[in-house]
Design a protein around this motif. Sequence first.
Motif, PDB file in Angstrom:
ATOM      1  N   PHE A   1       0.830  -1.207   0.000  1.00 25.45           N
ATOM      2  CA  PHE A   1       0.000   0.000   0.000  1.00 25.45           C
ATOM      3  C   PHE A   1       0.867   1.259   0.000  1.00 25.45           C
ATOM      4  N   ARG A   2       1.907   1.279   0.836  1.00 18.12           N
ATOM      5  CA  ARG A   2       2.762   2.464   0.897  1.00 18.12           C
ATOM      6  C   ARG A   2       3.466   2.705  -0.434  1.00 18.12           C
ATOM      7  N   LEU A   3       3.920   1.641  -1.051  1.00 19.25           N
ATOM      8  CA  LEU A   3       4.637   1.782  -2.313  1.00 19.25           C
ATOM      9  C   LEU A   3       3.704   2.259  -3.421  1.00 19.25           C
ATOM     10  N   GLU A   4       2.498   1.689  -3.489  1.00 18.01           N
ATOM     11  CA  GLU A   4       1.544   2.139  -4.497  1.00 18.01           C
ATOM     12  C   GLU A   4       1.151   3.596  -4.276  1.00 18.01           C
ATOM     13  N   ALA A   5       0.973   3.989  -3.020  1.00 15.20           N
ATOM     14  CA  ALA A   5       0.619   5.377  -2.727  1.00 15.20           C
ATOM     15  C   ALA A   5       1.716   6.320  -3.197  1.00 15.20           C
ATOM     16  N   THR A   6       2.968   5.934  -3.002  1.00 15.23           N
ATOM     17  CA  THR A   6       4.081   6.775  -3.414  1.00 15.23           C
ATOM     18  C   THR A   6       4.195   6.849  -4.928  1.00 15.23           C
ATOM     19  N   ILE A   7       4.104   5.714  -5.576  1.00 11.25           N
ATOM     20  CA  ILE A   7       4.274   5.664  -7.027  1.00 11.25           C
ATOM     21  C   ILE A   7       3.157   6.409  -7.744  1.00 11.25           C
ATOM     22  N   HIS A   8       1.936   6.231  -7.269  1.00 10.65           N
ATOM     23  CA  HIS A   8       0.782   6.789  -7.972  1.00 10.65           C
ATOM     24  C   HIS A   8       0.260   8.076  -7.348  1.00 10.65           C
ATOM     25  N   GLY A   9       0.923   8.570  -6.310  1.00  7.64           N
ATOM     26  CA  GLY A   9       0.505   9.823  -5.705  1.00  7.64           C
ATOM     27  C   GLY A   9      -0.851   9.757  -5.029  1.00  7.64           C
ATOM     28  N   LEU A  10      -1.162   8.611  -4.421  1.00  6.65           N
ATOM     29  CA  LEU A  10      -2.458   8.453  -3.767  1.00  6.65           C
ATOM     30  C   LEU A  10      -2.438   9.093  -2.391  1.00  6.65           C
ATOM     31  N   PRO A  11      -3.549   9.684  -1.972  1.00  9.76           N
ATOM     32  CA  PRO A  11      -3.577  10.338  -0.663  1.00  9.76           C
ATOM     33  C   PRO A  11      -3.484   9.333   0.471  1.00  9.76           C
ATOM     34  N   ARG A  12      -2.669   9.641   1.447  1.00 10.56           N
ATOM     35  CA  ARG A  12      -2.609   8.906   2.704  1.00 10.56           C
ATOM     36  C   ARG A  12      -2.645   9.906   3.843  1.00 10.56           C
ATOM     37  N   PRO A  13      -3.228   9.642   4.971  1.00 13.80           N
ATOM     38  CA  PRO A  13      -3.872   8.384   5.308  1.00 13.80           C
ATOM     39  C   PRO A  13      -5.226   8.236   4.627  1.00 13.80           C
ATOM     40  N   GLY A  14      -5.644   6.974   4.474  1.00 17.58           N
ATOM     41  CA  GLY A  14      -6.917   6.682   3.852  1.00 17.58           C
ATOM     42  C   GLY A  14      -7.641   5.582   4.593  1.00 17.58           C
ATOM     43  N   LEU A  15      -8.628   4.995   3.941  1.00 17.51           N
ATOM     44  CA  LEU A  15      -9.438   3.974   4.599  1.00 17.51           C
ATOM     45  C   LEU A  15      -8.637   2.728   4.934  1.00 17.51           C
ATOM     46  N   ALA A  16      -7.583   2.461   4.169  1.00 17.60           N
ATOM     47  CA  ALA A  16      -6.779   1.258   4.412  1.00 17.60           C
ATOM     48  C   ALA A  16      -5.604   1.507   5.341  1.00 17.60           C
ATOM     49  N   THR A  17      -5.375   2.740   5.753  1.00 14.03           N
ATOM     50  CA  THR A  17      -4.215   3.073   6.574  1.00 14.03           C
ATOM     51  C   THR A  17      -4.383   2.539   7.996  1.00 14.03           C
ATOM     52  N   ALA A  18      -3.325   1.934   8.500  1.00 15.49           N
ATOM     53  CA  ALA A  18      -3.356   1.442   9.881  1.00 15.49           C
ATOM     54  C   ALA A  18      -3.563   2.595  10.850  1.00 15.49           C
ATOM     55  N   ALA A  19      -4.346   2.367  11.902  1.00 16.27           N
ATOM     56  CA  ALA A  19      -4.661   3.393  12.892  1.00 16.27           C
ATOM     57  C   ALA A  19      -4.402   2.835  14.285  1.00 16.27           C
ATOM     58  N   GLU A  20      -4.324   3.738  15.228  1.00 21.06           N
ATOM     59  CA  GLU A  20      -4.092   3.359  16.618  1.00 21.06           C
ATOM     60  C   GLU A  20      -5.422   3.316  17.376  1.00 21.06           C
ATOM     61  N   PRO A  21      -5.565   2.402  18.336  1.00 24.02           N
ATOM     62  CA  PRO A  21      -6.816   2.326  19.109  1.00 24.02           C
ATOM     63  C   PRO A  21      -7.210   3.627  19.785  1.00 24.02           C
ATOM     64  N   VAL A  22      -6.226   4.501  20.069  1.00 20.09           N
ATOM     65  CA  VAL A  22      -6.549   5.767  20.723  1.00 20.09           C
ATOM     66  C   VAL A  22      -7.495   6.601  19.870  1.00 20.09           C
ATOM     67  N   ALA A  23      -7.541   6.335  18.563  1.00 23.66           N
ATOM     68  CA  ALA A  23      -8.435   7.081  17.679  1.00 23.66           C
ATOM     69  C   ALA A  23      -9.900   6.850  18.026  1.00 23.66           C
ATOM     70  N   LEU A  24     -10.196   5.757  18.743  1.00 21.66           N
ATOM     71  CA  LEU A  24     -11.572   5.455  19.128  1.00 21.66           C
ATOM     72  C   LEU A  24     -11.784   5.599  20.630  1.00 21.66           C
ATOM     73  N   ALA A  25     -10.917   6.399  21.262  1.00 21.78           N
ATOM     74  CA  ALA A  25     -11.003   6.545  22.719  1.00 21.78           C
ATOM     75  C   ALA A  25     -12.310   7.183  23.161  1.00 21.78           C
ATOM     76  N   SER A  26     -12.953   7.942  22.272  1.00 18.27           N
ATOM     77  CA  SER A  26     -14.186   8.625  22.665  1.00 18.27           C
ATOM     78  C   SER A  26     -15.377   7.685  22.734  1.00 18.27           C
ATOM     79  N   TYR A  27     -15.222   6.471  22.190  1.00 16.01           N
ATOM     80  CA  TYR A  27     -16.336   5.526  22.220  1.00 16.01           C
ATOM     81  C   TYR A  27     -16.266   4.658  23.465  1.00 16.01           C
ATOM     82  N   GLU A  28     -17.427   4.343  23.984  1.00 17.93           N
ATOM     83  CA  GLU A  28     -17.504   3.525  25.186  1.00 17.93           C
ATOM     84  C   GLU A  28     -16.936   2.147  24.918  1.00 17.93           C
ATOM     85  N   ALA A  29     -16.038   1.710  25.765  1.00 18.43           N
ATOM     86  CA  ALA A  29     -15.427   0.395  25.613  1.00 18.43           C
ATOM     87  C   ALA A  29     -16.251  -0.643  26.355  1.00 18.43           C
TER      88      ALA A  29
END
Length: 532
Positions: A76-104
């Motif tokens: 994914f990283r290589l294709e994004a670089t070669i083709h100039g695709l925007p990152r981060p996107g839907l396939a980009t790895a994220a950290e659990p802290v991004a969902l800290a606002s939701y009830e666990a």
Amino acid sequence: MDRPSAAGGRAPARAEPSPSRTLPRSRTVTVRLDRRALRGWHIRLLDQLGQRPDHRIRVAWVDHAGGLPPNAELLFRLEATIHGLPRPGLATAAEPVALASYEASPAGEELRSSGAQDLVLDLSSAPAEPGSAPAWRLDYDGMPGEAGLLAALFAHGAPVAALRGPDGKPVALGRLGAESHTVMLAAFEGYLARTITLILAALDGAASTELPDGAGAPLQPATAYDLGGLGARRRAAGGLARQIARRLYALCFHGPHWRVGWRRIVGPDLIDLRRHPEGGWQVLPDDGRRFYADPFAIARDGAVTLFVEEFDYRRGKGVIAAVGFGETGPRGRPEPVLELETHLSYPFVFEADGQVWMIPESHASGTIDLYRATDFPRGWVHEAVLLDGVVAGDATLLQHGGRWWMFATVRAGGGSYSDTLHLWHAPHFRGPWTPHRHNPVLIDIGSARAAGPIVARDGGLIRPVQDCREGYGAALGLARILRLDEEAYAQRVETRLRPGAAWPGTRLHMLSAAGGFEFIDGSHRARTRLLG
């Protein structure tokens, strides 16, 4: 353009959702996610679910060594670089802290169903456990989760996405599509976006449970996989990893390869010529394991130094490198001078207040940062955050009309990194920076994004721009700035330069000059060496 349906212009009737599968309106939805495989599409889905007042959203975490093979992220990283695709996107790895606002959901609580108004939406790669609460699970052509989707894409089909209830029967069904399967990341993210649509439709009770063209019953998930058959899972993961490795080989050994061109300026430069020079360009050599791009030159103390982005294929990350130029060309090879945890590119360098400064692009940080040279060209220290909370590309400064101006393309709310130009102005390059009152001042994929420093010429200002109408960095435009003040901005593209006989390849991307040298960059297809 509206297209007629396959049934001769009449849209096929959509199957009515089964009453037994229509959920009551007020309910708790527990989304089960793999802590080690969280991606951007999960965050977008949760955000959209959280906007619904009739849903109470909880997150239940699992730790499971599943999901996509490790080399998928490199692809994914290589294709994004070669083709100039925007990152981060839907396939980009994220950290659990991004969902800290939701009830666990407390550990194990999601396993106990508390009534008909509760639902477990299991988007993890973990197999179903005995005694677990009834859950909806996702598969593509019968293969579970994201790995199933990617495997289906490698099979070059139009996979059927199924969201299934505890009995294995679909609560939502759709045959997904993509404009192209050539770039796996673009297709993968397109399918993930439509998967969100499918899930939301299922929660509304509005999804179809049958295919409209009368095709055979959708595939059922493989029993061995669904019940936790370790051997089946390992074989499936190993097969997908081998397919990804073959795609990586094709990209890295026979794919587009960025390169920097240079020449001594004898006579008019590119801005005056408005065409490639007769003598063509020499190429800054690389070893095939990396590419060089985004050339920025500065003349200082009688010497020319070229700064570039150096992207190492094996590391999948860009750093800023520099090389000195003598009368006959480069003195050695570029050497890294600035590296951060995030990817760096577009090293905008300039001299002011008797010192040398750099504003590299690092949109992943959400800031525009200023660095100062302490031991030019190798030593750099972080001096200031010029702007915070902005996802911006290719920040370029200009001193004009008694003020400093900053040009950058901004990506807000998704979309392209290259089509929306914002301006800021300040009394000093350190700031404080004030946004232009008419931001965005330009929305144009053909001329918004910067392609190098702005040049004063014949009493006017010429702004090199990227023409991305045929893809990222496809052509170089030269735009004349017609107005630049606190009330308005206007420019007119006068010239469009493409690759040709003097610069063979598929892209022409940047322009920079200093000390009698001129530099461009672009890509061509070449045999690169990722591993050897």
